[in-house]
Motif scaffolding. Structure first.
Motif, PDB file in Angstrom:
ATOM      1  N   PHE A  47       0.569  -0.845  -0.311  1.00  0.00           N
ATOM      2  CA  PHE A  47      -0.411  -0.020  -0.212  1.00  0.00           C
ATOM      3  C   PHE A  47       0.854   1.396   0.170  1.00  0.00           C
ATOM      4  O   PHE A  47       2.053   1.121   0.179  1.00  0.00           O
ATOM      5  CB  PHE A  47      -0.610   0.009   1.189  1.00  0.00           C
ATOM      6  N   LEU A  48      -0.009   2.418  -0.577  1.00  0.00           N
ATOM      7  CA  LEU A  48       1.141   3.772  -0.589  1.00  0.00           C
ATOM      8  C   LEU A  48       0.410   4.447   0.491  1.00  0.00           C
ATOM      9  O   LEU A  48      -0.946   4.179  -0.035  1.00  0.00           O
ATOM     10  CB  LEU A  48       0.912   4.162  -1.900  1.00  0.00           C
ATOM     11  N   VAL A  49       0.480   4.479   1.116  1.00  0.00           N
ATOM     12  CA  VAL A  49      -0.424   5.558   2.761  1.00  0.00           C
ATOM     13  C   VAL A  49      -0.019   7.400   2.559  1.00  0.00           C
ATOM     14  O   VAL A  49       1.290   7.213   2.867  1.00  0.00           O
ATOM     15  CB  VAL A  49      -0.390   4.883   3.840  1.00  0.00           C
ATOM     16  N   GLY A  50      -1.035   7.987   2.627  1.00  0.00           N
ATOM     17  CA  GLY A  50      -0.984   9.686   2.858  1.00  0.00           C
ATOM     18  C   GLY A  50      -1.295   9.663   3.696  1.00  0.00           C
ATOM     19  O   GLY A  50      -2.221   8.609   5.007  1.00  0.00           O
ATOM     20  N   ILE A  51      -0.243   9.936   5.331  1.00  0.00           N
ATOM     21  CA  ILE A  51      -0.266  10.245   6.347  1.00  0.00           C
ATOM     22  C   ILE A  51      -0.235  11.975   6.430  1.00  0.00           C
ATOM     23  O   ILE A  51       0.011  12.659   6.251  1.00  0.00           O
ATOM     24  CB  ILE A  51       0.472   9.974   7.465  1.00  0.00           C
ATOM     25  N   SER A  52      -1.813  11.973   6.848  1.00  0.00           N
ATOM     26  CA  SER A  52      -2.249  13.213   7.577  1.00  0.00           C
ATOM     27  C   SER A  52      -1.297  14.130   8.554  1.00  0.00           C
ATOM     28  O   SER A  52      -1.708  13.915   9.992  1.00  0.00           O
ATOM     29  CB  SER A  52      -3.439  13.967   7.836  1.00  0.00           C
ATOM     30  N   ILE A  53      -0.875  15.509   8.462  1.00  0.00           N
ATOM     31  CA  ILE A  53       0.154  15.575   9.931  1.00  0.00           C
ATOM     32  C   ILE A  53       0.652  17.295   9.522  1.00  0.00           C
ATOM     33  O   ILE A  53       0.691  17.800   8.169  1.00  0.00           O
ATOM     34  CB  ILE A  53       1.575  15.407  10.280  1.00  0.00           C
ATOM     35  N   ASP A  54       0.042  18.277   9.764  1.00  0.00           N
ATOM     36  CA  ASP A  54      -0.242  19.448  10.228  1.00  0.00           C
ATOM     37  C   ASP A  54       1.729  20.339  10.513  1.00  0.00           C
ATOM     38  O   ASP A  54       1.488  21.792  10.605  1.00  0.00           O
ATOM     39  CB  ASP A  54      -1.290  20.251   9.878  1.00  0.00           C
ATOM     40  N   VAL A 105       4.320   3.094  13.408  1.00  0.00           N
ATOM     41  CA  VAL A 105       4.314   2.275  12.668  1.00  0.00           C
ATOM     42  C   VAL A 105       4.416   1.993  10.991  1.00  0.00           C
ATOM     43  O   VAL A 105       5.133   0.948  10.502  1.00  0.00           O
ATOM     44  CB  VAL A 105       3.046   2.052  13.113  1.00  0.00           C
ATOM     45  N   LEU A 106       4.755   2.703  10.259  1.00  0.00           N
ATOM     46  CA  LEU A 106       4.654   2.689   8.899  1.00  0.00           C
ATOM     47  C   LEU A 106       5.977   2.555   8.688  1.00  0.00           C
ATOM     48  O   LEU A 106       6.127   2.234   7.791  1.00  0.00           O
ATOM     49  CB  LEU A 106       3.574   4.170   7.802  1.00  0.00           C
ATOM     50  N   ARG A 107       7.241   3.634   8.793  1.00  0.00           N
ATOM     51  CA  ARG A 107       8.334   3.219   8.804  1.00  0.00           C
ATOM     52  C   ARG A 107       8.530   2.407   9.973  1.00  0.00           C
ATOM     53  O   ARG A 107       9.597   1.376   8.505  1.00  0.00           O
ATOM     54  CB  ARG A 107       9.431   4.458  10.109  1.00  0.00           C
ATOM     55  N   ARG A 108       8.204   1.652  10.750  1.00  0.00           N
ATOM     56  CA  ARG A 108       8.931   0.297  10.905  1.00  0.00           C
ATOM     57  C   ARG A 108       8.536  -0.985  10.006  1.00  0.00           C
ATOM     58  O   ARG A 108       9.513  -1.234   9.914  1.00  0.00           O
ATOM     59  CB  ARG A 108       7.793  -0.103  12.676  1.00  0.00           C
ATOM     60  N   HIS A 109       7.481  -0.856   9.359  1.00  0.00           N
ATOM     61  CA  HIS A 109       6.899  -1.804   8.870  1.00  0.00           C
ATOM     62  C   HIS A 109       7.838  -1.432   7.373  1.00  0.00           C
ATOM     63  O   HIS A 109       7.137  -2.076   5.726  1.00  0.00           O
ATOM     64  CB  HIS A 109       5.833  -2.156   8.870  1.00  0.00           C
ATOM     65  N   CYS A 154      10.130  14.089  10.654  1.00  0.00           N
ATOM     66  CA  CYS A 154       9.638  12.450  10.512  1.00  0.00           C
ATOM     67  C   CYS A 154      10.142  11.750   8.784  1.00  0.00           C
ATOM     68  O   CYS A 154       9.838  10.465   9.100  1.00  0.00           O
ATOM     69  CB  CYS A 154       8.243  12.678   9.219  1.00  0.00           C
ATOM     70  N   GLY A 155      10.961  12.439   8.442  1.00  0.00           N
ATOM     71  CA  GLY A 155      11.529  11.492   7.321  1.00  0.00           C
ATOM     72  C   GLY A 155      11.087  11.132   6.422  1.00  0.00           C
ATOM     73  O   GLY A 155      11.357  10.453   5.711  1.00  0.00           O
ATOM     74  N   ALA A 156       9.522  12.359   6.246  1.00  0.00           N
ATOM     75  CA  ALA A 156       9.356  12.120   4.663  1.00  0.00           C
ATOM     76  C   ALA A 156       9.882  12.517   3.355  1.00  0.00           C
ATOM     77  O   ALA A 156      10.773  12.644   3.264  1.00  0.00           O
ATOM     78  CB  ALA A 156       8.356  13.433   4.410  1.00  0.00           C
ATOM     79  N   THR A 157       9.557  12.248   2.497  1.00  0.00           N
ATOM     80  CA  THR A 157      10.800  11.937   1.234  1.00  0.00           C
ATOM     81  C   THR A 157       9.796  12.372   0.156  1.00  0.00           C
ATOM     82  O   THR A 157       9.780  12.839  -0.825  1.00  0.00           O
ATOM     83  CB  THR A 157      10.961  10.486   0.341  1.00  0.00           C
ATOM     84  N   PHE A 158       8.236  12.937   0.291  1.00  0.00           N
ATOM     85  CA  PHE A 158       7.438  13.157  -0.463  1.00  0.00           C
ATOM     86  C   PHE A 158       6.222  14.120   0.069  1.00  0.00           C
ATOM     87  O   PHE A 158       5.774  13.804   1.468  1.00  0.00           O
ATOM     88  CB  PHE A 158       6.458  12.577  -1.336  1.00  0.00           C
TER      89      PHE A 158
END
Length: 304
Positions: free
Chosen positions: A132-139, A167-171, A200-204
């Motif tokens: 899955f590609l997951v979008g997470i909402s964070i402001d 959770v997303l990063r760990r998995h 957060c380590g976001a790349t996009f």
């Protein structure tokens, strides 16, 4: 002639290369009560009705979505409300239906937009296993995120969102950030960028401005808006490149502006599948959308 007819028939039955339908399997239901959310009020459209997608609608949607596509990538998109309220069994059934109805030559990509607060290791394992590609909402950082993103009791959600992100990063689930630009964080763009990149380590990431409806007479002339939007894009790109910041998607307004110039009333829409199986075109009007561009100057200042 026979070969020509066969090729024509094949093209006619192959379906479009791609199209996009965004499913809302719980309708407007959400475990949060974000102050700027326009969609929470839609719960009132279904008084006394359970908004969860039925098994029949679920199967018909996946089957028809795959039948309507030709070969290549098929995106199965979930949004809300908060789609994880459907529970994991709904998504496990989604995978089963995709395997049943996908044809050779089709590659299914599942995407999920979530507030992240309900994610745990069981979710993480499932999302990773099925790519899955997951979008997470964070402001942004805590104080900026919690300004508007609160739960039904008015309590902050930052810690819960960050646990979901862990959770997303760990998995090793592929994810990106969806960030709204609003009164609390609009003057802190660089802080938001660096938080998403470093903490957060976001790349996009994607940025969506939150705007209020405004009277048409308060709007700037069309050409001035076009010029302002182009300058906004240039300044945003330059700021991101200069600071070594992560890739982003801004607000795509070119089609909107073209429609403005044609004096179109309905400017654009997005196809959504409601929980009860209705197809809804989520439209925006000029008063709402043009206000996005009016905020360009404020966003430009925050990146200076």
């Amino acid at each position: 002639m026979e070969a020509t007819v066969s090729a024509t028939q094949a093209a006619a039955t192959a379906g479009p290369t791609a199209f996009h339908v965004m499913a809302k399997p719980v309708g407007a239901l959400c475990n949060l009560d974000c102050e700027y959310c326009y969609f929470l009020s839609k719960e009132q459209l279904y008084p006394g009705r359970r908004a969860h997608m039925s098994k029949d609608v679920h199967e018909a949607w996946i089957r028809q979505l795959l039948q309507g596509h030709g070969d290549g990538e098929v995106v199965v998109a979930f949004q809300g409300g908060e789609p994880t309220l459907m529970g994991l069994d709904f998504f496990r059934r989604t995978i089963e239906l995709e395997r049943e109805f996908a044809r050779p030559g089709q590659q299914v990509l599942n995407t999920l937009q979530t507030n992240g607060t309900l994610l745990d290791d069981t979710w993480g394992e499932f999302l990773a296993e099925h790519d899955f590609l997951v979008g997470i909402s964070i402001d942004g950082p805590r104080e900026l995120h919690d300004a508007y993103r609160v739960d039904k009791g008015g309590k902050p959600t930052f810690e819960r969102v960050m646990r979901g992100l862990d959770v997303l990063r760990r998995h090793r689930v592929e994810w990106n950030a969806l960030t709204t630009v609003h009164a609390a964080n609009a003057e802190h763009g660089r802080a938001v960028y660096t938080f998403l990149r470093d903490d957060c380590g976001a790349t996009f990431t994607q940025f969506i401005p939150i705007v209020e409806r405004t009277a048409p007479e308060l709007l700037l002339p069309v050409q001035a808006l076009v010029d302002e939007h182009e300058e906004f894009n240039r300044s945003l790109s330059a700021a991101a490149a200069a600071a070594g910041l992560l890739p982003y998607i801004g607000v795509a307004l070119e089609a909107l502006l073209r429609n403005m110039l044609e004096e179109s009333e309905d400017l654009h829409g997005r196809t959504c599948l409601a929980a009860d199986g209705q197809i809804v075109i989520a439209r925006s009007n000029a008063a709402t959308e043009l206000a996005i561009i009016q905020r360009a100057e404020a966003v430009r200042r925050m990146l200076a």
